[in-house]
Design a protein around this motif. Structure first.
Motif, PDB file in Angstrom:
ATOM      1  N   GLU A 130      38.981  50.002  33.599  1.00 34.54           N
ATOM      2  CA  GLU A 130      37.809  49.316  34.112  1.00 34.54           C
ATOM      3  C   GLU A 130      37.594  48.039  33.307  1.00 34.54           C
ATOM      4  OE1 GLU A 130      33.080  50.116  34.189  1.00 34.54           O
ATOM      5  OE2 GLU A 130      34.381  51.784  34.733  1.00 34.54           O
ATOM      6  N   GLU A 131      37.496  46.908  33.995  1.00 34.27           N
ATOM      7  CA  GLU A 131      37.329  45.633  33.313  1.00 34.27           C
ATOM      8  C   GLU A 131      35.876  45.487  32.869  1.00 34.27           C
ATOM      9  OE1 GLU A 131      37.836  40.950  34.363  1.00 34.27           O
ATOM     10  OE2 GLU A 131      39.188  42.391  35.288  1.00 34.27           O
ATOM     11  N   LYS A 132      35.695  45.105  31.612  1.00 34.41           N
ATOM     12  CA  LYS A 132      34.336  44.921  31.099  1.00 34.41           C
ATOM     13  C   LYS A 132      33.756  43.622  31.635  1.00 34.41           C
ATOM     14  CE  LYS A 132      34.970  47.415  26.819  1.00 34.41           C
ATOM     15  NZ  LYS A 132      34.902  47.362  25.366  1.00 34.41           N
ATOM     16  N   LYS A 133      32.511  43.696  32.073  1.00 42.30           N
ATOM     17  CA  LYS A 133      31.851  42.515  32.599  1.00 42.30           C
ATOM     18  C   LYS A 133      31.081  41.824  31.474  1.00 42.30           C
ATOM     19  CE  LYS A 133      31.416  44.420  37.187  1.00 42.30           C
ATOM     20  NZ  LYS A 133      30.553  44.806  38.277  1.00 42.30           N
ATOM     21  N   PRO A 134      31.075  40.502  31.442  1.00 45.80           N
ATOM     22  CA  PRO A 134      30.346  39.784  30.386  1.00 45.80           C
ATOM     23  C   PRO A 134      28.836  39.959  30.545  1.00 45.80           C
ATOM     24  CG  PRO A 134      31.199  38.242  32.003  1.00 45.80           C
ATOM     25  CD  PRO A 134      31.753  39.593  32.352  1.00 45.80           C
TER      26      PRO A 134
ATOM     27  N   ASN B 133      26.539  37.646  30.258  1.00 44.48           N
ATOM     28  CA  ASN B 133      26.094  36.597  31.182  1.00 44.48           C
ATOM     29  C   ASN B 133      27.179  35.525  31.245  1.00 44.48           C
ATOM     30  OD1 ASN B 133      25.757  35.000  28.908  1.00 44.48           O
ATOM     31  ND2 ASN B 133      23.571  35.395  28.771  1.00 44.48           N
ATOM     32  N   ASP B 134      26.970  34.494  32.040  1.00 44.80           N
ATOM     33  CA  ASP B 134      27.982  33.458  32.225  1.00 44.80           C
ATOM     34  C   ASP B 134      28.249  32.673  30.945  1.00 44.80           C
ATOM     35  OD1 ASP B 134      28.300  34.160  34.847  1.00 44.80           O
ATOM     36  OD2 ASP B 134      26.887  32.648  35.610  1.00 44.80           O
TER      37      ASP B 134
ATOM     38  N   ASP C 161      30.576  34.714  28.782  1.00 40.84           N
ATOM     39  CA  ASP C 161      31.900  34.702  29.392  1.00 40.84           C
ATOM     40  C   ASP C 161      32.604  33.384  29.095  1.00 40.84           C
ATOM     41  OD1 ASP C 161      34.028  35.650  31.009  1.00 40.84           O
ATOM     42  OD2 ASP C 161      33.260  34.455  32.682  1.00 40.84           O
TER      43      ASP C 161
ATOM     44  N   LYS D 147      36.004  32.808  26.738  1.00 41.37           N
ATOM     45  CA  LYS D 147      37.209  32.148  27.257  1.00 41.37           C
ATOM     46  C   LYS D 147      37.608  30.963  26.391  1.00 41.37           C
ATOM     47  CE  LYS D 147      36.679  33.549  32.046  1.00 41.37           C
ATOM     48  NZ  LYS D 147      36.349  33.123  33.401  1.00 41.37           N
TER      49      LYS D 147
ATOM     50  N   THR E 294      39.110  40.140  26.225  1.00 39.38           N
ATOM     51  CA  THR E 294      38.030  40.746  27.001  1.00 39.38           C
ATOM     52  C   THR E 294      38.127  42.262  27.008  1.00 39.38           C
ATOM     53  OG1 THR E 294      39.352  40.481  28.990  1.00 39.38           O
ATOM     54  CG2 THR E 294      37.744  38.761  28.512  1.00 39.38           C
ATOM     55  N   ASN E 295      39.346  42.797  26.832  1.00 39.47           N
ATOM     56  CA  ASN E 295      39.467  44.249  26.892  1.00 39.47           C
ATOM     57  C   ASN E 295      39.284  44.897  25.526  1.00 39.47           C
ATOM     58  OD1 ASN E 295      41.852  43.532  25.695  1.00 39.47           O
ATOM     59  ND2 ASN E 295      43.168  44.452  27.239  1.00 39.47           N
TER      60      ASN E 295
END
Length: 59
Positions: free
Chosen positions: A3-7, A9-10, A13, A17, A23-24
């Motif tokens: 399952e990919e972790k969601k940030p 907020n933008d 994220d 980057k 991210t994992n």
């Protein structure tokens, strides 16, 4: 499947980057040489700390 972790907020994220943060965060998949270098670095940092504690307690 993983399952990919969601940030959070933008902004976070975008910051991850730009900085190149993984991210994992799955460090078990690192190549063996990198793992061993990490272990050596940790040991080399802990030895002086432990020696300092021992010498301070012995005086």
């Amino acid at each position: 499947m993983e399952e990919e972790k969601k940030p959070f907020n933008d902004v976070i994220d975008h910051l991850n980057k730009i900085e190149g943060n993984p991210t994992n965060g799955d460090f078990k998949k690192l190549p063996k040489p990198l793992k061993y270098i990490g272990y050596v670095m940790i040991v080399l940092l802990l030895i002086p700390i432990l020696l300092t504690i021992v010498f301070k307690l012995s005086n």
